[in-house]
Scaffold this motif. Structure first.
Motif, PDB file in Angstrom:
ATOM      1  N   ASN A   3      40.436  49.780  43.656  1.00  0.00           N
ATOM      2  CA  ASN A   3      41.741  49.456  43.067  1.00  0.00           C
ATOM      3  C   ASN A   3      41.699  48.144  42.316  1.00  0.00           C
ATOM      4  O   ASN A   3      42.239  48.021  41.207  1.00  0.00           O
ATOM      5  CB  ASN A   3      42.810  49.384  44.155  1.00  0.00           C
ATOM      6  CG  ASN A   3      43.182  50.745  44.718  1.00  0.00           C
ATOM      7  OD1 ASN A   3      43.838  50.841  45.747  1.00  0.00           O
ATOM      8  ND2 ASN A   3      42.747  51.813  44.065  1.00  0.00           N
ATOM      9  N   VAL A   4      41.050  47.138  42.896  1.00  0.00           N
ATOM     10  CA  VAL A   4      40.955  45.826  42.232  1.00  0.00           C
ATOM     11  C   VAL A   4      40.136  45.931  40.954  1.00  0.00           C
ATOM     12  O   VAL A   4      40.485  45.355  39.920  1.00  0.00           O
ATOM     13  CB  VAL A   4      40.343  44.786  43.199  1.00  0.00           C
ATOM     14  CG1 VAL A   4      40.086  43.467  42.478  1.00  0.00           C
ATOM     15  CG2 VAL A   4      41.275  44.544  44.379  1.00  0.00           C
ATOM     16  N   VAL A   5      39.037  46.694  40.980  1.00  0.00           N
ATOM     17  CA  VAL A   5      38.213  46.875  39.786  1.00  0.00           C
ATOM     18  C   VAL A   5      39.009  47.569  38.683  1.00  0.00           C
ATOM     19  O   VAL A   5      38.902  47.222  37.499  1.00  0.00           O
ATOM     20  CB  VAL A   5      36.941  47.679  40.139  1.00  0.00           C
ATOM     21  CG1 VAL A   5      36.187  48.096  38.879  1.00  0.00           C
ATOM     22  CG2 VAL A   5      36.023  46.849  41.026  1.00  0.00           C
ATOM     23  N   SER A   6      39.833  48.552  39.056  1.00  0.00           N
ATOM     24  CA  SER A   6      40.632  49.255  38.049  1.00  0.00           C
ATOM     25  C   SER A   6      41.693  48.361  37.417  1.00  0.00           C
ATOM     26  O   SER A   6      42.114  48.600  36.289  1.00  0.00           O
ATOM     27  CB  SER A   6      41.297  50.483  38.681  1.00  0.00           C
ATOM     28  OG  SER A   6      42.254  50.086  39.649  1.00  0.00           O
ATOM     29  N   LEU A   7      42.121  47.317  38.144  1.00  0.00           N
ATOM     30  CA  LEU A   7      43.124  46.397  37.597  1.00  0.00           C
ATOM     31  C   LEU A   7      42.512  45.360  36.666  1.00  0.00           C
ATOM     32  O   LEU A   7      43.245  44.723  35.897  1.00  0.00           O
ATOM     33  CB  LEU A   7      43.850  45.673  38.741  1.00  0.00           C
ATOM     34  CG  LEU A   7      44.733  46.512  39.651  1.00  0.00           C
ATOM     35  CD1 LEU A   7      45.325  45.643  40.750  1.00  0.00           C
ATOM     36  CD2 LEU A   7      45.845  47.186  38.861  1.00  0.00           C
TER      37      LEU A   7
END
Length: 246
Positions: A3-7
């Motif tokens: 999720n953090v990488v996608s943000l």
């Protein structure tokens, strides 16, 4: 982590690091090979506790956090939705400017989570907000979509901010700062959280409480038996009254 990488459209992810002894040198070399200046390293221990290293490489500083209250995008099922790769607006609560270590964390978060303006993978507009708030000496993260209700008849002009609303997208997590180091993945300790209690200590206290309850039950049983032995009942004079009669 996904999720953090996608943000963060400017992020580059890599495989996990096995060695614990040479963790710092291996990660610094990896960051240098990827031509990055910052690193977010997730460290999981005992399949229960999640730690996050936020590092400026190669000179530092670096911060170690304990990650609590994690809720992923898939788990929350929130209604917000923003375009992948768009640049976020970063907002901080006012108490980030009260103490030196919070000012340092604010600057590090800004450099890591703010997408560069002319990055090739980033879209050139803003449609979501990253919110960082300090509550109970913890940093709470929220991600909101900027929702503008407009149609062909009623378009919102640049000054119509009162019509904009925020819809939460996710993920959610809470960062509990443990230590701030002067170097990358180590070095002199610049700040140590006096209120931090490790998860191992919390679990040990819970076990002691449960052990104390069991010990109280055993003592109560022993006291009851001793009381019954010291205070025996006198024989009942009517116990054999009806025996032998049909």
């Amino acid at each position: 982590m996904q999720n953090v990488v996608s943000l963060l459209p400017h992020a580059k992810k890599d495989s996990k690091v096995e060695s614990k002894q040479s963790k710092g040198s291996a990660l610094n070399e990896l960051v240098e090979l990827r031509s990055c200046s910052s690193c977010l390293f997730f460290e999981c221990r005992k399949q229960k506790d999640l730690y996050l290293w936020m590092v400026k490489s190669p000179a530092g500083p670096s911060v170690k956090f304990l990650v609590n209250a994690v809720h992923t995008m898939e788990e929350l099922k929130l209604t917000g939705n923003h375009l992948k790769g768009s640049r976020p607006l970063l907002t901080f609560s006012s108490n980030f400017d009260q103490q030196p270590h919070w000012k340092l964390l604010k600057e590090m978060i800004t450099q890591i989570f703010a997408t560069p303006k002319d990055h090739r993978k980033a879209k050139p507009f803003h449609d979501h907000v990253f919110v960082f708030s300090i509550v109970d000496d913890h940093i709470w993260f929220r991600n909101y979509q900027i929702s503008v209700p407009h149609n062909e008849i009623d378009k919102v002009d640049k000054g119509g901010l009162d019509k904009m609303t925020l819809v939460e997208v996710g993920p959610r997590f809470c960062l509990n700062p443990i230590k701030i180091f002067g170097g990358s993945f180590g070095g002199p300790t610049l700040f140590e959280n006096p209120f931090y209690v490790s998860p191992n200590q919390i679990r040990a206290l819970e076990k002691r409480k449960k052990a104390g309850k069991y010990a109280k039950k055993v003592k109560a049983k022993v006291r009851r038996k001793m009381h019954e032995m010291e205070n025996t009942l006198e024989p009942d004079e009517f116990a054999d009254l009806w025996k032998g009669e049909d």
